[in-house]
Design an enzyme around this catalytic site. Structure first.
Site, PDB file in Angstrom:
ATOM      1  N   LYS A  32       6.580  -1.775   1.821  1.00 30.65           N
ATOM      2  CA  LYS A  32       5.380  -1.240   2.497  1.00 30.65           C
ATOM      3  C   LYS A  32       4.215  -2.211   2.305  1.00 30.65           C
ATOM      4  O   LYS A  32       3.372  -2.027   1.426  1.00 30.65           O
ATOM      5  CB  LYS A  32       5.056   0.165   1.972  1.00 30.65           C
ATOM      6  CG  LYS A  32       4.074   0.928   2.866  1.00 30.65           C
ATOM      7  CD  LYS A  32       4.052   2.389   2.517  1.00 30.65           C
ATOM      8  CE  LYS A  32       2.915   3.147   3.171  1.00 30.65           C
ATOM      9  NZ  LYS A  32       3.079   3.364   4.609  1.00 30.65           N
ATOM     10  N   TYR A  45       0.829  -1.215   0.000  1.00 38.13           N
ATOM     11  CA  TYR A  45       0.000   0.000   0.000  1.00 38.13           C
ATOM     12  C   TYR A  45       0.852   1.247   0.000  1.00 38.13           C
ATOM     13  O   TYR A  45       2.068   1.183   0.206  1.00 38.13           O
ATOM     14  CB  TYR A  45      -0.978  -0.014   1.175  1.00 38.13           C
ATOM     15  CG  TYR A  45      -0.402   0.345   2.533  1.00 38.13           C
ATOM     16  CD1 TYR A  45       0.530  -0.470   3.162  1.00 38.13           C
ATOM     17  CD2 TYR A  45      -0.805   1.498   3.196  1.00 38.13           C
ATOM     18  CE1 TYR A  45       1.035  -0.138   4.412  1.00 38.13           C
ATOM     19  CE2 TYR A  45      -0.310   1.831   4.447  1.00 38.13           C
ATOM     20  CZ  TYR A  45       0.612   1.005   5.050  1.00 38.13           C
ATOM     21  OH  TYR A  45       1.112   1.324   6.282  1.00 38.13           O
ATOM     22  N   GLU A  78      11.985   2.794  14.240  1.00 41.50           N
ATOM     23  CA  GLU A  78      11.098   3.879  13.792  1.00 41.50           C
ATOM     24  C   GLU A  78       9.846   3.843  14.647  1.00 41.50           C
ATOM     25  O   GLU A  78       9.755   3.058  15.598  1.00 41.50           O
ATOM     26  CB  GLU A  78      10.777   3.733  12.304  1.00 41.50           C
ATOM     27  CG  GLU A  78      10.177   2.383  11.955  1.00 41.50           C
ATOM     28  CD  GLU A  78      10.099   2.120  10.452  1.00 41.50           C
ATOM     29  OE1 GLU A  78       9.919   3.063   9.679  1.00 41.50           O
ATOM     30  OE2 GLU A  78      10.193   0.930  10.081  1.00 41.50           O
ATOM     31  N   LEU A  81      11.150   1.393   7.079  1.00 41.94           N
ATOM     32  CA  LEU A  81      10.575   1.848   5.812  1.00 41.94           C
ATOM     33  C   LEU A  81      11.235   3.183   5.470  1.00 41.94           C
ATOM     34  O   LEU A  81      11.286   4.088   6.317  1.00 41.94           O
ATOM     35  CB  LEU A  81       9.063   2.045   5.966  1.00 41.94           C
ATOM     36  CG  LEU A  81       8.381   2.420   4.651  1.00 41.94           C
ATOM     37  CD1 LEU A  81       8.278   1.202   3.735  1.00 41.94           C
ATOM     38  CD2 LEU A  81       7.003   2.998   4.891  1.00 41.94           C
TER      39      LEU A  81
HETATM   40  C1  PLP Z   1       6.608   1.940   9.409  1.00 39.04           C
HETATM   41  C2  PLP Z   1       6.594   3.258   8.724  1.00 39.04           C
HETATM   42  N1  PLP Z   1       7.714   3.987   8.717  1.00 39.04           N
HETATM   43  C3  PLP Z   1       7.776   5.196   8.124  1.00 39.04           C
HETATM   44  C4  PLP Z   1       6.651   5.728   7.493  1.00 39.04           C
HETATM   45  C5  PLP Z   1       6.746   7.078   6.845  1.00 39.04           C
HETATM   46  O1  PLP Z   1       6.702   6.963   5.454  1.00 39.04           O
HETATM   47  P1  PLP Z   1       6.155   8.146   4.545  1.00 39.04           P
HETATM   48  O2  PLP Z   1       6.944   9.369   4.922  1.00 39.04           O
HETATM   49  O3  PLP Z   1       6.437   7.696   3.178  1.00 39.04           O
HETATM   50  O4  PLP Z   1       4.700   8.287   4.847  1.00 39.04           O
HETATM   51  C6  PLP Z   1       5.458   4.988   7.468  1.00 39.04           C
HETATM   52  C7  PLP Z   1       4.269   5.518   6.804  1.00 39.04           C
HETATM   53  O5  PLP Z   1       3.207   4.957   6.818  1.00 39.04           O
HETATM   54  C8  PLP Z   1       5.424   3.725   8.104  1.00 39.04           C
HETATM   55  O6  PLP Z   1       4.312   2.976   8.107  1.00 39.04           O
END
Ligand code: PLP
Length: 293
Positions: free
Chosen positions: A148, A33, A181, A206
């Protein structure tokens, strides 16, 4: 409530939108997603999100269901039908529906492609009032957090555990004792020596699209960045802490495990980066795909 969803080429009433009971996304979380913010009609980092969507799909050997260039048109039409200018758009693609079997289907299946848009007010609170309190919890996710996927049970449980503990979110800690994170955002600290620290984008986290967008903004501030792991203790002793994501943008973290960070308010750098990111989206500096919604 959203009015209309997009499912496999059709715009359907949200309440009636559905996928097959044998869909592999439902059966196995065999699916990926993306979440894209739409702020005052501007797509935030559409290009970066589509790049990561393609990467996640290719890592799992799922085909892109439509040509990439078509996706912004679908997003725009979905926003129009839902009359939204401030929203989060969710794109979900699964391997498709097939008789239950762990192995990939032998016969080619058409990936399932779903898109929903939910109203979201990015301006519900001033940045100065957005501070969140986090607790640290063990990171119980799988070893490919760079993809993701919709396999979100560990962060779901961590988020609930954080709420049950009276906090707003969790910062996850790996077996070696380092922060990876947050449940759905990247974690950052600014040390008292003025060094910004966030985890390197390996398989452990991620690689946030918002994270990547912020890096050039840091350079403009003349800030020194260290991409490395840090401990909860280092975070507690930091001058500032914040998290970044498509929905949180840049969110101040004002307490970790009940210990106040700095003076317990959004730090000056956090506020500056938040404003810089909002400007970056408003001015289309992300090399936007042509238009606003
Ligand atoms: C586990 C995780 N880390 C980091 C992020 C941040 O990613 P982004 O800046 O692309 O939204 C997300 C976003 O949903 C996430 O689920």
């Amino acid at each position: 409530m959203p009015k209309t969803a997009y499912v496999n080429g059709r715009y359907v009433p949200h309440g009636e939108a559905s996928v097959h009971v044998e869909d592999r996304g439902f059966q196995f979380a065999d699916s990926v997603y993306e979440v894209i913010g739409v702020i005052n009609g501007d797509f935030a980092d559409m290009r970066g999100h589509l790049d990561r969507l393609e990467r996640s799909l290719s890592e799992l050997r799922i085909d892109m269901p439509v040509r990439r260039a078509v996706i912004p048109f679908i997003v725009r039409e979905l926003l129009r039908r839902n009359r939204l200018r401030n929203a989060n758009v969710y794109i979900q693609i699964t391997r498709g529906a097939a008789p239950r079997d762990f192995a990939f289907p032998k016969k080619p299946v058409v990936p399932t492609f779903v898109m929903t848009a939910r109203p979201f007010s990015f301006d519900a609170k001033r940045i100065e009032d957005k501070g969140v309190r986090v607790v640290t919890l063990p990171d119980r996710r799988w070893a490919r957090r760079d993809i993701k996927t919709t396999n979100l049970l560990p962060p779901v449980l961590a988020k609930q555990e954080a709420l049950d503990a009276g906090a707003d979110d969790a910062w996850l800690v790996d077996r070696e004792g380092f922060v990876t994170e947050a449940t759905a955002s990247n974690a950052w600290i600014l040390t008292k020596d003025g060094v910004l620290v966030t985890r390197a984008p390996t398989h452990d986290i991620l690689k946030g699209v918002t994270r990547s967008a912020i890096l050039p903004l840091l350079e403009a501030e003349g800030l020194y960045l260290e991409e490395r792991a840090f401990t909860p203790l280092e975070a507690v002793e930091a001058a500032e802490a914040f998290s970044t994501s498509a929905t949180a943008l840049v969110t101040p973290v004002v307490a970790i495990d009940g210990r106040t960070i700095g003076d317990g308010k959004a730090g000056p750098l956090t506020v500056k980066l938040y404003k810089a990111y909002r400007d970056y989206v408003r001015k289309g500096l992300d090399g936007q795909i042509g238009w606003s919604a």
